[in-house]
Design an enzyme around this catalytic site. Structure first.
Site, PDB file in Angstrom:
ATOM      1  N   ARG A  91      -7.409  12.899  -0.488  1.00 15.69           N
ATOM      2  CA  ARG A  91      -8.101  13.379  -1.679  1.00 15.69           C
ATOM      3  C   ARG A  91      -9.027  12.309  -2.245  1.00 15.69           C
ATOM      4  O   ARG A  91     -10.152  12.577  -2.663  1.00 15.69           O
ATOM      5  CB  ARG A  91      -7.092  13.803  -2.752  1.00 15.69           C
ATOM      6  CG  ARG A  91      -7.748  14.454  -3.958  1.00 15.69           C
ATOM      7  CD  ARG A  91      -6.787  14.621  -5.117  1.00 15.69           C
ATOM      8  NE  ARG A  91      -6.330  13.344  -5.637  1.00 15.69           N
ATOM      9  CZ  ARG A  91      -5.755  13.198  -6.839  1.00 15.69           C
ATOM     10  NH1 ARG A  91      -5.558  14.253  -7.600  1.00 15.69           N
ATOM     11  NH2 ARG A  91      -5.351  12.020  -7.255  1.00 15.69           N
ATOM     12  N   PHE A 201      -5.942   6.969  -5.795  1.00 14.52           N
ATOM     13  CA  PHE A 201      -7.363   6.841  -6.107  1.00 14.52           C
ATOM     14  C   PHE A 201      -7.618   6.913  -7.620  1.00 14.52           C
ATOM     15  O   PHE A 201      -8.361   6.091  -8.181  1.00 14.52           O
ATOM     16  CB  PHE A 201      -8.135   7.951  -5.391  1.00 14.52           C
ATOM     17  CG  PHE A 201      -9.593   8.056  -5.775  1.00 14.52           C
ATOM     18  CD1 PHE A 201     -10.557   7.337  -5.084  1.00 14.52           C
ATOM     19  CD2 PHE A 201      -9.994   8.876  -6.825  1.00 14.52           C
ATOM     20  CE1 PHE A 201     -11.896   7.430  -5.436  1.00 14.52           C
ATOM     21  CE2 PHE A 201     -11.329   8.979  -7.180  1.00 14.52           C
ATOM     22  CZ  PHE A 201     -12.281   8.253  -6.492  1.00 14.52           C
ATOM     23  N   ASP A 202      -7.038   7.897  -8.297  1.00 15.37           N
ATOM     24  CA  ASP A 202      -7.257   8.082  -9.736  1.00 15.37           C
ATOM     25  C   ASP A 202      -6.851   6.841 -10.521  1.00 15.37           C
ATOM     26  O   ASP A 202      -7.595   6.341 -11.371  1.00 15.37           O
ATOM     27  CB  ASP A 202      -6.457   9.272 -10.267  1.00 15.37           C
ATOM     28  CG  ASP A 202      -6.769  10.566  -9.567  1.00 15.37           C
ATOM     29  OD1 ASP A 202      -6.615  10.630  -8.331  1.00 15.37           O
ATOM     30  OD2 ASP A 202      -7.158  11.517 -10.261  1.00 15.37           O
ATOM     31  N   THR A 203      -5.639   6.362 -10.244  1.00 15.70           N
ATOM     32  CA  THR A 203      -5.118   5.209 -10.978  1.00 15.70           C
ATOM     33  C   THR A 203      -5.972   3.973 -10.729  1.00 15.70           C
ATOM     34  O   THR A 203      -6.317   3.233 -11.665  1.00 15.70           O
ATOM     35  CB  THR A 203      -3.670   4.926 -10.554  1.00 15.70           C
ATOM     36  OG1 THR A 203      -2.876   6.098 -10.755  1.00 15.70           O
ATOM     37  CG2 THR A 203      -3.086   3.787 -11.378  1.00 15.70           C
TER      38      THR A 203
END
Length: 415
Positions: A91, A201-203
């Site tokens: 993702r 990825f988000d973090t």
């Protein structure tokens, strides 16, 4: 890749509102069942309620079912839908490659299950379009958020976000809500430094953004759990912990800084006749903060010294107690007392070692002078002399930190 994304975010607010373009990315992996309903609901909402130019981008990352075929059929049916296919799964990879290739002013992503209420989309994007913020995130844990999810995911989510705040002093409340947006000119340099291709990825993006002074806007959302999840909770948790350690190392090494990131100008008063205080927060705050940290450090120092003196000679006990408490004291002053200084970290710590050496020499000299005057002083007298030397040494340490380590002409962007 996107529809007519021209211009930028540095024009007037009225012009931005009229011309801003937004790419809304939906990353998918084996979502042939969920994708058509997602696109239909999202298109209807955007058509009726979203004031900016928009494009839906389906980012297929190596699906093994009919997802790509379904996505391409939707793109042929609707001009406002585009498809980007990647041969590798992940993702994070799908978002990085799709956002990086976008020519829109703002990029968004949301999960295909539309778990997050779409009424939060405009509050998410508007602060980016008008230039107030650089990155925006939906939060299931912010005040005002409403969630419907099982106790297991609730517990895991709160524990993970608590770990982020504890280990990185993060100010955002929810790292992994699948509902985020960013100004393209700001996020593109950050993407070059994000290493994770999967769920971390988000973090990592948020930690790098905060570390580099990016303004993050948080929107409380309504969120309903979709139990048809592709997430392996145990594996993801272990990967996330490894990611937190990796980012912490990058921060400590200075490699987490993004040199080509667009910078916001320093705050300034809008009124021409404003009476301004000290731009660095004022000397009173620095004295008070330094004093509180100093008291805590001194108490810890004396306690450690008294304990270590039971086994070690006085100079060794003094050195060990000073080293341990100085680590705490320096870090606390860097984060609180002189938080706005922005002195390069390596330079600050190198000069801090010099200050520590002077402080150690002064306190050690006081102990040696006492033992020269009285070879067998009582332990209480030893602590009294050491306390007096610590008070004088602390005052000198404040002068050196403020006037040398963190002096105004040193206050540049942290490395």
């Amino acid at each position: 890749m996107s529809v007519g994304a021209t211009g930028g975010l540095r024009t007037s607010p009225e012009h931005r509102a009229a011309t801003a373009t937004v790419d809304i990315v939906v990353p998918v992996y084996n979502e042939e069942r969920a994708l058509p309903g997602c696109v239909r609901v999202l298109r209807e909402f955007l058509r009726d309620h979203f004031p900016f130019g928009w494009t839906i981008v389906v980012a297929d990352n190596a699906s093994t079912d009919r997802t790509l075929e379904v996505a391409e059929a939707l793109a042929r049916e609707h001009d406002s839908v585009r498809v980007r296919h990647l041969d590798r799964k992940g993702r994070g990879l799908a978002l990085r490659e799709t956002w990086r290739a976008s020519t829109a002013d703002v990029v968004v992503y949301m999960d295909v299950d539309l778990s997050t209420g779409l009424d939060a989309l405009l509050p998410l994007v508007a602060p980016l379009v008008n230039g107030h913020s650089d990155l925006a995130i939906g939060s299931r844990l912010a005040p005002g958020a409403r969630t419907v999810r099982g106790p297991k995911r609730e517990f895991v989510s709160r524990c993970y976000n608590g770990l982020i705040r504890l280990s990185h002093r993060a100010r955002f409340s929810d790292a992994q809500c699948g509902f985020k947006a960013a100004r393209t000119d700001v996020v593109r340099p950050l993407l070059d430094h994000v290493e994770d291709d999967a769920w971390f990825f988000d973090t990592e993006l948020l930690l790098l953004a905060e570390h580099n002074g990016v303004r993050v806007h948080e929107v409380p959302v309504d969120w309903v759990e979709d139990t048809d999840s592709r997430v392996d909770v145990a594996k993801t948790a272990l990967d996330d912990i490894r990611g937190l350690v990796r980012v912490a190392r990058a921060k400590a090494a200075g490699t987490a800084r993004v040199p080509d990131l667009p910078r916001r100008p320093a705050p300034r008063a809008a009124h021409p006749d404003a009476v301004l205080g000290e731009p660095d927060g004022g000397r009173l705050w620095e004295v008070l903060s330094f004093a509180v940290i100093g008291v805590l450090s001194t108490v810890a120092y004396l306690a450690l010294y008294g304990l270590l003196r039971l086994w070690w000679p006085l100079l060794a006990a003094n050195l060990a107690a000073l080293v341990l408490t100085t680590l705490f004291n320096t870090e606390a002053n860097r984060r609180f007392t002189f938080a706005g200084a922005g002195v390069p970290r390596r330079k600050a710590h190198l000069q801090g070692l010099v200050v520590f050496g002077l402080y150690y020499a002064f306190t050690s000299a006081a102990l040696l002078a006492l033992h020269g005057f009285d070879p067998w002083p009582g332990r209480a007298l030893e602590l009294v002399v050491l306390s007096g030397a610590s008070v004088l040494g602390t005052a000198g340490r404040f002068v050196l930190l403020r006037g040398w380590v963190f002096r105004k002409d040193n206050r540049k962007e942290a490395a």
